[in-house]
Motif scaffolding. Structure first.
Motif, PDB file in Angstrom:
ATOM      1  N   ALA A 182      -9.225   5.175   2.092  1.00 53.10           N
ATOM      2  CA  ALA A 182      -7.763   5.255   1.990  1.00 53.10           C
ATOM      3  C   ALA A 182      -7.183   6.142   3.087  1.00 53.10           C
ATOM      4  O   ALA A 182      -6.163   5.807   3.703  1.00 53.10           O
ATOM      5  CB  ALA A 182      -7.359   5.780   0.621  1.00 53.10           C
ATOM      6  N   GLY A 186      -5.019   4.743   5.790  1.00 49.47           N
ATOM      7  CA  GLY A 186      -3.702   5.369   5.833  1.00 49.47           C
ATOM      8  C   GLY A 186      -3.241   5.657   7.248  1.00 49.47           C
ATOM      9  O   GLY A 186      -2.037   5.709   7.516  1.00 49.47           O
ATOM     10  N   LEU A 332      -0.900   5.180  -1.529  1.00 52.18           N
ATOM     11  CA  LEU A 332      -2.270   4.760  -1.260  1.00 52.18           C
ATOM     12  C   LEU A 332      -3.256   5.871  -1.593  1.00 52.18           C
ATOM     13  O   LEU A 332      -4.271   5.642  -2.272  1.00 52.18           O
ATOM     14  CB  LEU A 332      -2.400   4.352   0.206  1.00 52.18           C
ATOM     15  CG  LEU A 332      -3.816   4.104   0.745  1.00 52.18           C
ATOM     16  CD1 LEU A 332      -4.450   2.911   0.039  1.00 52.18           C
ATOM     17  CD2 LEU A 332      -3.784   3.884   2.251  1.00 52.18           C
ATOM     18  N   LEU A 333      -2.981   7.075  -1.134  1.00 51.31           N
ATOM     19  CA  LEU A 333      -3.884   8.200  -1.394  1.00 51.31           C
ATOM     20  C   LEU A 333      -3.981   8.507  -2.883  1.00 51.31           C
ATOM     21  O   LEU A 333      -5.076   8.771  -3.408  1.00 51.31           O
ATOM     22  CB  LEU A 333      -3.407   9.440  -0.630  1.00 51.31           C
ATOM     23  CG  LEU A 333      -3.492   9.387   0.899  1.00 51.31           C
ATOM     24  CD1 LEU A 333      -3.025  10.710   1.496  1.00 51.31           C
ATOM     25  CD2 LEU A 333      -4.913   9.089   1.356  1.00 51.31           C
ATOM     26  N   ALA A 336      -5.983   5.663  -4.710  1.00 53.69           N
ATOM     27  CA  ALA A 336      -7.399   5.680  -4.323  1.00 53.69           C
ATOM     28  C   ALA A 336      -8.112   6.891  -4.917  1.00 53.69           C
ATOM     29  O   ALA A 336      -9.259   6.783  -5.374  1.00 53.69           O
ATOM     30  CB  ALA A 336      -7.521   5.687  -2.800  1.00 53.69           C
ATOM     31  N   TYR A 387      -1.002  -2.142   0.767  1.00 59.49           N
ATOM     32  CA  TYR A 387      -2.134  -1.598   1.507  1.00 59.49           C
ATOM     33  C   TYR A 387      -3.295  -1.145   0.613  1.00 59.49           C
ATOM     34  O   TYR A 387      -4.433  -1.048   1.071  1.00 59.49           O
ATOM     35  CB  TYR A 387      -1.665  -0.427   2.370  1.00 59.49           C
ATOM     36  CG  TYR A 387      -0.598  -0.804   3.367  1.00 59.49           C
ATOM     37  CD1 TYR A 387      -0.904  -1.582   4.477  1.00 59.49           C
ATOM     38  CD2 TYR A 387       0.719  -0.394   3.202  1.00 59.49           C
ATOM     39  CE1 TYR A 387       0.064  -1.942   5.394  1.00 59.49           C
ATOM     40  CE2 TYR A 387       1.707  -0.748   4.113  1.00 59.49           C
ATOM     41  CZ  TYR A 387       1.374  -1.518   5.209  1.00 59.49           C
ATOM     42  OH  TYR A 387       2.342  -1.873   6.107  1.00 59.49           O
ATOM     43  N   VAL A 388      -3.018  -0.857  -0.653  1.00 55.31           N
ATOM     44  CA  VAL A 388      -4.047  -0.329  -1.555  1.00 55.31           C
ATOM     45  C   VAL A 388      -5.231  -1.285  -1.729  1.00 55.31           C
ATOM     46  O   VAL A 388      -6.386  -0.849  -1.669  1.00 55.31           O
ATOM     47  CB  VAL A 388      -3.431   0.021  -2.927  1.00 55.31           C
ATOM     48  CG1 VAL A 388      -4.523   0.392  -3.928  1.00 55.31           C
ATOM     49  CG2 VAL A 388      -2.430   1.161  -2.786  1.00 55.31           C
ATOM     50  N   THR A 391      -8.213  -1.115   0.642  1.00 57.98           N
ATOM     51  CA  THR A 391      -9.080   0.038   0.452  1.00 57.98           C
ATOM     52  C   THR A 391     -10.027  -0.157  -0.720  1.00 57.98           C
ATOM     53  O   THR A 391     -11.246  -0.026  -0.593  1.00 57.98           O
ATOM     54  CB  THR A 391      -8.234   1.302   0.208  1.00 57.98           C
ATOM     55  OG1 THR A 391      -7.529   1.633   1.406  1.00 57.98           O
ATOM     56  CG2 THR A 391      -9.107   2.470  -0.178  1.00 57.98           C
TER      57      THR A 391
END
Length: 500
Positions: A182, A186, A332-333, A336, A387-388, A391
């Motif tokens: 991620a 990112g 995202l962070l 994840a 975007y997730v 990952t």
């Protein structure tokens, strides 16, 4: 068990310890401890800290430039690149569409080369060549010239993301992989944000040379310099890392055997590459990876055009793409990290796909020009969810594959399929569909629904299989309870538990 040098004792697996039927499980007996690998805790902490200091940030910088050089054409278009090069009709969409052919086709062979020759050599070489091609885009004078450069660029950028995902599996444990990928991915979101900021500044230059050409020169040159540094920075494996002590290298090997691979530092095996492709559930992975990435491609390639529909100037359009991508990075962070912490992929990936789905449905349903605030909010949802999956899906299948050669080939194939979905996005983003691009958004929504269905089906099946094995064996185990060095037969080993 690991000896003092960190070597793993081969536990093997008898036929009775393989799962093919319920009777096999009932006859199997787990007599040994499930967690025999011993790890120096202090050395392990130092090992992870050094990976997060020396390896992860540098690879993220490399991918930052990968994303910048791939997507800066969208920013260049807002400065009139298509007009300067005499594009007509759908040539801009065609330029993006054709890029994805080599970008998707070459992931598999390049990732197999990464396993065979090591990421230390393959990744910097790819970066040096694509950086040079990105720089040369400033010399294009027509559509044909730009098309040739973009095709070559796609060929060289292919395999980089897949290569790094595989590379990470050699260093990190399974429950550390999602968050690190991620952070790495990112950097692509930050690239979109900073590319907008860079474009904002560069396009203020008043010169006889168009601003978009300055953009290509600046970003391509930085990529080439970074690639040269990568040749001396990246190690081939944990055992050859220049920044690790001998004690930390032993801990790294023990960690990989404890929670990652059945064997480590094995030679490339062509036969092993395709060993999981015959399994019925592999079809589910193919469906998932062919559909989840459409939203990613739609967002990364056309967000500037979507924002431009809000009626802002060229400068503000590039500037206003920053916030959605920055928020997308934070989301995202968070997702994840939660997925790694709970060792759960199914519901986390599905939630992200629902976020982007809602964003697209809003853009379809409203009059953008009359509801600018709502439309801009939808852009945030689109970026937050698109975007997730890239990952967590790529982490997920690697989490359940214990062979290095197989991971390399499977990651290359599945990432390549995801890259191919950019063709669908580009093919439906046609000038006659402007300004709402309804067919593009509808096609992406359909792909999201298919991906969610396949992910939920596969994930729930894995969870059910884990419960079935627990019930038959009379013991509750999770993926973290099992020493992967004992699972030489992978999913057929009696103690195997899916990372769901």
């Amino acid at each position: 068990m690991a000896d003092r040098a960190g070597r793993a004792v081969d536990h093997g697996s008898s036929p009775a310890e393989e799962i093919s039927t319920t009777g096999d499980i009932e006859r199997a007996a787990t007599k040994n401890s499930l967690q025999d690998i011993e790890i120096d805790v202090e050395a392990e902490r130092s090992y992870v800290r050094k990976l997060d200091t020396f390896l992860l940030p540098f690879l993220s910088v490399m991918y930052f430039f990968n994303a910048v050089d791939r997507s800066n054409i969208a920013n260049a278009k807002t400065d009139g690149m298509d007009v300067d090069l005499g594009f007509v009709g759908n040539e801009y969409s065609l330029l993006i569409l054709l890029f994805y052919i080599p970008f998707g086709t070459l992931d598999l062979p390049l990732n197999m080369l990464t396993k065979k020759f090591s990421a230390r050599l393959v990744l910097p070489t790819l970066m040096f060549v694509w950086g040079s091609l990105s720089l040369l885009q400033c010399a294009a004078v027509n559509f044909a010239g730009m098309l040739v450069l973009r095709l070559l660029l796609g060929a060289c950028e292919a395999g980089f993301f897949a290569g790094v995902v595989f590379y990470f599996t050699l260093f990190y444990r399974r429950n550390e992989l999602g968050f690190r990928i991620a952070i790495f991915l990112g950097s692509a979101l930050l690239a979109a944000a900073f590319s907008g900021l860079i474009s904002f500044g560069v396009f203020q230059i008043h010169s006889s040379i168009p601003g978009w050409k300055y953009l290509m020169i600046i970003e391509g040159s930085l990529t080439v310099v970074t690639a040269l540094i990568a040749y001396v920075w990246l190690p081939a494996t944990p055992s050859t890392a220049w920044f690790l002590s001998d004690r930390e290298k032993v801990a790294g090997r023990a960690r990989a055997l404890r929670d990652g691979s059945s064997k480590v530092d094995v030679k490339f095996s062509l036969k092993a590459c395709f060993q999981t492709w015959k399994e019925p559930k592999f079809a589910a992975w193919l469906i998932i990876c062919t559909t989840y990435a459409v939203a990613f491609a739609t967002t990364s390639n056309f967000l500037p055009q979507i924002v431009q529909r809000l009626g802002y100037s060229v400068v503000k359009t590039n500037l206003y793409t920053v916030a959605p991508n920055a928020v997308g990075f934070v989301v995202l962070l968070c997702i994840a990290y939660s997925s790694d912490h709970f060792r759960e992929r199914t519901f986390h990936v599905s939630f992200a796909l629902v976020l982007s789905l809602v964003g697209m449905l809003i853009l379809i349903a409203i009059d953008v020009e009359a509801n600018i605030g709502v439309a801009y909010f939808a852009c945030f949802l689109l970026a937050a969810g698109a975007y997730v999956p890239s990952t967590l899906v790529q982490s997920w299948h690697n989490n359940n594959n214990l062979d290095e050669s197989s991971r390399a080939a499977t990651t290359g194939l599945l990432v390549g399929l995801g890259n191919f979905t950019g063709i669908l996005s580009a093919a439906t983003f046609r000038v006659e569909y402007a300004p709402k691009y309804i067919p593009t958004l509808i096609a992406t929504c359909i792909c999201n629904v298919i991906a969610i269905s396949a992910i939920m089906g596969l994930g729930l099946w894995m969870k059910r299989q884990n419960r079935r094995r627990d019930k038959i064996m009379g013991v509750k185990l999770t993926s973290k309870d099992v020493d992967t060095s004992k699972l030489e037969n992978g999913e057929k080993s009696v103690n195997f538990r899916y990372f769901t």
